[in-house]
Scaffold this motif. Structure first.
Motif, PDB file in Angstrom:
ATOM      1  N   ALA A 178      -3.848  -9.804  24.346  1.00  0.00           N
ATOM      2  CA  ALA A 178      -4.903  -9.367  25.335  1.00  0.00           C
ATOM      3  C   ALA A 178      -5.419  -8.054  24.765  1.00  0.00           C
ATOM      4  CB  ALA A 178      -4.201  -9.070  26.900  1.00  0.00           C
ATOM      5  N   HIS A 179      -5.954  -8.260  23.360  1.00  0.00           N
ATOM      6  CA  HIS A 179      -6.219  -7.054  22.565  1.00  0.00           C
ATOM      7  C   HIS A 179      -7.732  -7.157  22.059  1.00  0.00           C
ATOM      8  CE1 HIS A 179      -5.927  -4.014  19.618  1.00  0.00           C
ATOM      9  NE2 HIS A 179      -6.510  -5.045  18.593  1.00  0.00           N
ATOM     10  N   HIS A 180      -8.075  -8.453  21.704  1.00  0.00           N
ATOM     11  CA  HIS A 180      -9.399  -8.730  20.745  1.00  0.00           C
ATOM     12  C   HIS A 180      -9.335 -10.213  20.668  1.00  0.00           C
ATOM     13  CE1 HIS A 180     -12.505  -8.771  17.770  1.00  0.00           C
ATOM     14  NE2 HIS A 180     -12.869  -7.808  18.220  1.00  0.00           N
ATOM     15  N   ILE A 181     -10.732 -10.625  20.731  1.00  0.00           N
ATOM     16  CA  ILE A 181     -11.088 -12.231  20.867  1.00  0.00           C
ATOM     17  C   ILE A 181     -10.558 -12.626  19.567  1.00  0.00           C
ATOM     18  CG2 ILE A 181     -13.312 -11.942  20.036  1.00  0.00           C
ATOM     19  CD1 ILE A 181     -11.905 -14.542  22.547  1.00  0.00           C
ATOM     20  N   THR A 182     -10.700 -11.936  18.208  1.00  0.00           N
ATOM     21  CA  THR A 182     -10.441 -12.846  17.018  1.00  0.00           C
ATOM     22  C   THR A 182      -9.305 -11.898  16.286  1.00  0.00           C
ATOM     23  OG1 THR A 182     -12.078 -11.335  15.906  1.00  0.00           O
ATOM     24  CG2 THR A 182     -12.726 -13.768  16.579  1.00  0.00           C
ATOM     25  N   ALA A 183      -9.166 -10.508  16.553  1.00  0.00           N
ATOM     26  CA  ALA A 183      -8.177  -9.561  15.742  1.00  0.00           C
ATOM     27  C   ALA A 183      -6.852  -9.859  16.367  1.00  0.00           C
ATOM     28  CB  ALA A 183      -8.660  -8.263  15.409  1.00  0.00           C
ATOM     29  N   PRO A 184      -5.873  -9.795  15.719  1.00  0.00           N
ATOM     30  CA  PRO A 184      -4.318  -9.478  16.201  1.00  0.00           C
ATOM     31  C   PRO A 184      -4.306  -8.039  16.698  1.00  0.00           C
ATOM     32  CG  PRO A 184      -4.004  -9.617  13.979  1.00  0.00           C
ATOM     33  CD  PRO A 184      -5.596  -9.779  14.305  1.00  0.00           C
ATOM     34  N   ASP A 185      -3.515  -7.868  17.745  1.00  0.00           N
ATOM     35  CA  ASP A 185      -2.725  -6.329  18.087  1.00  0.00           C
ATOM     36  C   ASP A 185      -2.235  -5.888  16.486  1.00  0.00           C
ATOM     37  OD1 ASP A 185      -1.599  -4.300  18.676  1.00  0.00           O
ATOM     38  OD2 ASP A 185      -0.276  -5.148  20.259  1.00  0.00           O
ATOM     39  N   PRO A 186      -2.631  -4.832  15.923  1.00  0.00           N
ATOM     40  CA  PRO A 186      -2.086  -4.554  14.732  1.00  0.00           C
ATOM     41  C   PRO A 186      -0.673  -3.984  14.722  1.00  0.00           C
ATOM     42  CG  PRO A 186      -3.464  -2.976  15.611  1.00  0.00           C
ATOM     43  CD  PRO A 186      -3.767  -3.903  16.424  1.00  0.00           C
ATOM     44  N   GLU A 187      -0.087  -3.551  15.924  1.00  0.00           N
ATOM     45  CA  GLU A 187       1.177  -3.373  16.116  1.00  0.00           C
ATOM     46  C   GLU A 187       2.108  -4.755  16.069  1.00  0.00           C
ATOM     47  OE1 GLU A 187       2.308  -0.130  15.823  1.00  0.00           O
ATOM     48  OE2 GLU A 187       0.204   0.395  15.576  1.00  0.00           O
ATOM     49  N   GLY A 188       1.535  -5.847  16.229  1.00  0.00           N
ATOM     50  CA  GLY A 188       2.510  -6.923  16.234  1.00  0.00           C
ATOM     51  C   GLY A 188       3.391  -7.205  17.482  1.00  0.00           C
ATOM     52  N   THR A 189       3.051  -6.244  18.563  1.00  0.00           N
ATOM     53  CA  THR A 189       3.914  -6.375  19.601  1.00  0.00           C
ATOM     54  C   THR A 189       4.422  -7.619  20.297  1.00  0.00           C
ATOM     55  OG1 THR A 189       3.434  -4.022  20.113  1.00  0.00           O
ATOM     56  CG2 THR A 189       4.505  -5.195  21.921  1.00  0.00           C
ATOM     57  N   TRP A 190       3.173  -8.375  20.422  1.00  0.00           N
ATOM     58  CA  TRP A 190       3.099  -9.631  21.283  1.00  0.00           C
ATOM     59  C   TRP A 190       3.482 -10.917  20.480  1.00  0.00           C
ATOM     60  CZ3 TRP A 190       4.414  -9.006  26.079  1.00  0.00           C
ATOM     61  CH2 TRP A 190       3.978  -7.851  26.768  1.00  0.00           C
ATOM     62  N   GLN A 191       3.124 -10.589  19.349  1.00  0.00           N
ATOM     63  CA  GLN A 191       3.759 -11.657  18.227  1.00  0.00           C
ATOM     64  C   GLN A 191       5.212 -11.438  18.302  1.00  0.00           C
ATOM     65  OE1 GLN A 191       1.908 -11.369  14.287  1.00  0.00           O
ATOM     66  NE2 GLN A 191      -0.067 -11.950  15.214  1.00  0.00           N
ATOM     67  N   GLU A 208      10.780 -13.147  19.957  1.00  0.00           N
ATOM     68  CA  GLU A 208      12.092 -12.861  20.835  1.00  0.00           C
ATOM     69  C   GLU A 208      12.376 -14.004  22.045  1.00  0.00           C
ATOM     70  OE1 GLU A 208      11.114  -8.969  22.107  1.00  0.00           O
ATOM     71  OE2 GLU A 208      11.642  -8.042  20.041  1.00  0.00           O
ATOM     72  N   ALA A 209      11.103 -14.358  22.743  1.00  0.00           N
ATOM     73  CA  ALA A 209      11.220 -15.455  23.901  1.00  0.00           C
ATOM     74  C   ALA A 209      11.861 -16.601  23.100  1.00  0.00           C
ATOM     75  CB  ALA A 209      10.035 -15.345  24.291  1.00  0.00           C
ATOM     76  N   ALA A 210      11.260 -17.070  22.031  1.00  0.00           N
ATOM     77  CA  ALA A 210      11.714 -18.213  21.404  1.00  0.00           C
ATOM     78  C   ALA A 210      13.479 -18.229  21.314  1.00  0.00           C
ATOM     79  CB  ALA A 210      11.009 -18.630  20.182  1.00  0.00           C
ATOM     80  N   MET A 211      13.796 -16.978  20.791  1.00  0.00           N
ATOM     81  CA  MET A 211      15.284 -16.937  20.535  1.00  0.00           C
ATOM     82  C   MET A 211      15.969 -16.985  21.701  1.00  0.00           C
ATOM     83  SD  MET A 211      15.378 -14.514  17.134  1.00  0.00           S
ATOM     84  CE  MET A 211      14.290 -13.178  17.830  1.00  0.00           C
ATOM     85  N   ARG A 212      15.490 -16.102  22.579  1.00  0.00           N
ATOM     86  CA  ARG A 212      16.211 -15.913  23.950  1.00  0.00           C
ATOM     87  C   ARG A 212      16.305 -17.280  24.903  1.00  0.00           C
ATOM     88  NH1 ARG A 212      13.258 -12.134  25.460  1.00  0.00           N
ATOM     89  NH2 ARG A 212      11.796 -13.327  26.736  1.00  0.00           N
ATOM     90  N   SER A 213      15.281 -17.941  24.681  1.00  0.00           N
ATOM     91  CA  SER A 213      15.250 -19.400  25.327  1.00  0.00           C
ATOM     92  C   SER A 213      16.240 -20.517  24.815  1.00  0.00           C
ATOM     93  CB  SER A 213      13.865 -20.000  25.522  1.00  0.00           C
ATOM     94  OG  SER A 213      13.405 -20.281  24.173  1.00  0.00           O
ATOM     95  N   GLY A 214      16.532 -20.052  23.565  1.00  0.00           N
ATOM     96  CA  GLY A 214      17.461 -20.945  22.796  1.00  0.00           C
ATOM     97  C   GLY A 214      18.850 -20.433  22.675  1.00  0.00           C
ATOM     98  N   GLY A 215      19.101 -19.275  23.235  1.00  0.00           N
ATOM     99  CA  GLY A 215      20.340 -18.702  23.078  1.00  0.00           C
ATOM    100  C   GLY A 215      20.778 -18.337  21.506  1.00  0.00           C
TER     101      GLY A 215
END
Length: 410
Positions: A268-281, A286-293
């Motif tokens: 939810a940052h820009h139509i083409t550019a990634p969030d430069p902080e990489g927060t949601w990447q 983290e969600a992938a690891m959490r869902s797989g324990g």
């Protein structure tokens, strides 16, 4: 029905490195490039600044019967070819799973745009009678998924996520959810893209996101290198067969790896550019690891999205450090494959699965001097042998889509 482990039992692909999985994998290990000069007449006619692409090593018309090929858009052709390979690799014959327990989730970023353009040309030049009655089934983005569903009589649901360059990875993520929920026993999942055309090349060129290293096609895609100047457009398809583990074990299937967990977020940052902080990447990982324990310390390898753009490549490494730490070993398949857009996440998942299965990480090509902003271990020059317990495949797309898939050893 209770949640189940999800396993990978079949692999299929057609890519710029080869017409199958084995040829593609061998090409990576050998350090070959699938990028070459474009010879299409429109390259010179429109004076495009980008004259290179990663075209299929084996044209679909060499594989499919002529009549069948003519009824399919190129994106549908490659999807069917890869799906047939994966189904055979999984050991299924004409039966083996009830249709109501079989699903399909195959994404694409663009879909049948070449069909749309060609049929519009016919309409403009020759009138209504020359337009194919198959135009809409050939151009619709769900075409690849729909044709695979028809081929294998999948009745547990046929879905087509469209999330730009994350589409193929989303295909696997949604398949995992179908299997975890017990809605299916087997899902054919992945992504397909085949849209190397004047309009896509021109559009990307105008946005200045593509490499213009026309004199050295095989060296143009150079993730993390200080001299990277953009991605190289590619085409292809990657399909995997995923199953509930108990179903696969009951039929004696060979298992390559587990799809242990998935994570999906949006910048939810820009139509083409990634969030430069990489927060949601990072949060997707983290969600992938959490869902797989999964403990982050167990993640030995990240198969990176790394497209060869200035901002995106470094942002991803920032996200990896945030989510996992400094210890994962990285590689970037787009250095050899180019960027397969909607198929990228699926083909690169196959590379991740094989890295775990064979205990070897393919090298990233064309890294002459590593960007000083990348403070992680990147495999270059030669494949690296490594016993992997867990590896993560990253996929990101225009619109801020982030998908992380965590694979673990079988």
């Amino acid at each position: 029905m209770s949640a189940s482990d999800v396993v990978v039992t079949g692999l299929g692909a057609t890519t710029p490195l080869g017409g199958g999985v084995e040829e593609t994998w061998d090409g990576f290990l050998a350090g070959r490039s699938g990028v070459s000069a474009l010879e299409a007449e429109w390259v010179e006619r429109f004076d495009l600044p980008v004259k290179i692409a990663a075209q299929l090593a084996v044209d679909p018309t060499e594989v499919l019967p002529r009549v069948e090929a003519r009824r399919l858009d190129r994106s549908e052709q490659v999807a069917l070819i890869a799906a047939r390979q994966a189904w055979q690799d999984a050991g299924f014959g004409d039966d083996g799973v009830e249709p109501e327990r079989l699903g399909v989730v195959v994404g694409t970023g663009i879909g049948g745009a070449t069909t749309l353009l060609h049929q519009d040309d016919l309409l403009e030049q020759n009138g209504l009678r020359k337009v194919s009655p198959l135009t809409v089934p050939m151009l619709m983005p769900n075409g690849p998924a729909a044709h695979i569903g028809l081929e294998f009589s999948a009745r547990a649901g046929v879905h087509a996520p469209v999330s730009a360059c994350a589409s193929g990875a989303e295909g696997l993520a949604w398949a995992w959810r179908l299997l975890q929920s017990g809605e299916a026993d087997v899902v054919i999942a992945g992504g397909a893209e085949a849209c190397i055309a004047a309009i896509t090349m021109a559009g990307f060129a105008q946005s200045r996101t593509m490499s213009t290293r026309n004199d050295e096609p095989e060296r143009a895609s150079r993730p993390w290198d200080v001299d990277r100047d953009g991605f190289v457009l590619g085409e292809g398809a990657g399909i995997v067969v995923l199953e509930r583990e108990e179903f696969a074990r009951a039929r004696g299937a060979r298992v390559y790896a587990r799809l242990a967990g998935v994570g999906m977020t949006a910048d939810a940052h820009h139509i083409t550019a990634p969030d430069p902080e990489g927060t949601w990447q990072a949060k997707a990982m983290e969600a992938a690891m959490r869902s797989g324990g999964i403990d982050p310390a167990a993640v030995g390898h990240v198969n990176a999205h790394a497209t060869s753009t200035q901002v995106g490549d470094v942002t991803e490494t920032v996200a990896v450090r945030k989510a996992i730490g400094d210890h994962p070993v990285l590689t970037a398949p787009k250095s050899a494959l180019g960027h397969l857009l909607g198929a990228a996440g699926a083909v690169e998942s196959i590379i991740t699965i094989l890295a775990i299965h064979h205990g070897v990480i393919p090298p990233t090509a064309n890294v002459d001097e590593l960007d000083p902003g990348v403070s992680l271990d990147v495999v270059t020059d030669e494949p690296r042998k490594m016993d992997l317990e867990v590896a993560i495949n990253d996929s990101f797309g225009f619109g801020g889509h982030n998908v992380a898939l965590a694979f673990s050893s079988a």
